[in-house]
Enzyme design. Structure first.
Site, mmCIF file in Angstrom:
data_model
loop_
_atom_site.group_PDB
_atom_site.id
_atom_site.type_symbol
_atom_site.label_atom_id
_atom_site.label_comp_id
_atom_site.label_asym_id
_atom_site.label_seq_id
_atom_site.Cartn_x
_atom_site.Cartn_y
_atom_site.Cartn_z
ATOM 1 C CG HIS A 64 -1.887 -1.145 1.218
ATOM 2 N ND1 HIS A 64 -2.101 -1.947 2.317
ATOM 3 C CD2 HIS A 64 -2.691 -1.627 0.240
ATOM 4 C CE1 HIS A 64 -3.005 -2.870 2.027
ATOM 5 N NE2 HIS A 64 -3.372 -2.700 0.769
ATOM 6 C CD GLU A 67 -0.315 0.113 4.535
ATOM 7 O OE1 GLU A 67 -1.543 -0.022 4.557
ATOM 8 O OE2 GLU A 67 0.473 -0.855 4.522
ATOM 9 C CG HIS A 159 0.936 -4.042 5.080
ATOM 10 N ND1 HIS A 159 0.185 -3.650 3.999
ATOM 11 C CD2 HIS A 159 1.533 -5.203 4.711
ATOM 12 C CE1 HIS A 159 0.330 -4.525 3.018
ATOM 13 N NE2 HIS A 159 1.142 -5.482 3.430
ATOM 14 C CD GLU A 222 -1.868 -4.195 8.794
ATOM 15 O OE1 GLU A 222 -1.496 -2.997 8.839
ATOM 16 O OE2 GLU A 222 -2.408 -4.695 7.793
#
EC number: 3.5.1.96
Length: 342
Positions: A64, A67, A159, A222
């Site tokens: 992404h 990020e 991420h 994450e």
């Protein structure tokens, strides 16, 4: 563009859209060989020839494009390898994922790249993300395909999240039909990852592709909140960064690290139409708990009601396109999962 610009600052070089004059060479005083494989793709390998037991590690960020913190960490990792400040004990492929979206400062241009793997990119041929998904699949397949027989294979896909989380840093493990490995869970503990989410169905993420098609121990990390380039407090990512560096350099994990809590997906909210209503706050944190009987979503005749004593919601997003996942529901399975580690 001279190769020195690529090696000095992989991120800046990639954002500039340049190609190096030389596509391979030596660095770290001759101890490491490097090869530029294309936009955002940089491979490293020790120059020594004792490759038989050498692990193959793919570390990725920027799937992404907005990020930024993991992207910055990965560029610093490459810089330290080049300078010889970090020893290299594995075959390594460093991947910056959605480069056009990184340049635009956007999550993606047309479609979420992390939903286009395992061939799904063929269903959206007009998408600007489709060729990149195919390129990343090919690069991973070639990289792991050249791995020494019987050697370890790892993929760490880093991420940051759009929303806050009860557990600020957590991991997602793709569904492979086998229990999680002790090696992966202990590595996540060493990275100070507080929670692990176990998928129970196949997906189209990058880490699912490398797990299923390349035989890698793969995870999606994450690591905090999305912020623009240059505005990240990278000290918040230090434990995960140290764990990645130990994996790459052959360092030992710290003993006695607390293992993460484990949650297993038991259902999902699928957006049927644009009439979907999610009955949670717009800023609800990932892993927020709800009790039995709570109605979480309604979309025409479809309704999602909590069925267990406690379920937690992860990645609630009512703005996705119809047919896509608008939220995951998970339950705590820590005791059973840790007891079954192999």
């Amino acid at each position: 563009m001279p190769a020195a610009a690529l090696l000095d600052d992989f991120l800046a070089f990639t954002l500039a859209g340049d190609a190096p004059a030389e596509r391979d060479g030596a660095c770290a005083g001759g101890a490491v060989r490097w090869q530029w494989l294309g936009d955002g793709l940089l491979a490293f390998e020790p120059a020594a020839t004792d490759a038989a037991a050498r692990a193959s590690v793919l570390v990725s960020a920027g799937v992404h494009g907005d990020e930024t913190a993991p992207i910055e960490l990965l560029s610093m990792l490459a810089r330290d390898l080049v300078a010889g400040a970090l020893p290299l004990a594995c075959r390594l492929l460093v991947v910056l994922g959605n480069v056009p979206a990184m340049r635009a400062g956007e999550r993606y241009l047309d479609d979420d790249l992390n939903r286009l793997f395992s061939g799904r990119h063929a269903q959206v041929p007009a998408s600007r993300e489709a060729p990149r998904a195919a390129q990343l699949e090919a690069a991973a397949s070639a990289f792991f395909g050249a791995a020494p027989a019987g050697s370890a294979r790892w993929h760490i896909d880093m991420h940051t999240a759009i929303r806050a989380s009860v557990f600020e840093q957590f991991a997602l493990l793709p569904h492979t039909g086998t229990p999680p490995t002790r090696a992966m869970v202990e590595w996540l503990g060493d990275a100070r990852i507080a929670a692990v989410l176990l998928h129970t169905a196949k997906g189209n993420t990058y880490s699912h592709f490398t797990a299923e098609h390349c035989g890698a121990l793969a995870c999606t990390l994450e690591l905090g909140k999305v912020r623009p380039f240059g505005q990240n407090d990278l000290t918040r990512f230090a434990p995960a960064d140290r764990a990645v560096r130990k994996l790459v350099s052959g360092g030992r994990a710290e003993g006695g690290a607390t293992l993460p809590r484990v949650f297993t997906v038991i259902d999902q909210i699928t957006k049927q139409s644009d009439a979907l209503e999610l009955f949670v706050a717009a800023d609800v944190a990932n892993f927020t708990a709800f009790t039995r009987g709570t109605v979480l979503a309604q979309d025409g005749d479809y309704r999602y009601t909590v069925k267990h004593d406690e379920e937690r919601i992860v990645f609630p997003n009512p703005t996705v396109k119809p047919g896509l996942r608008a939220g995951l529901l998970v339950v705590d399975t820590t005791r059973d999962t840790l007891a079954a580690l192999v």
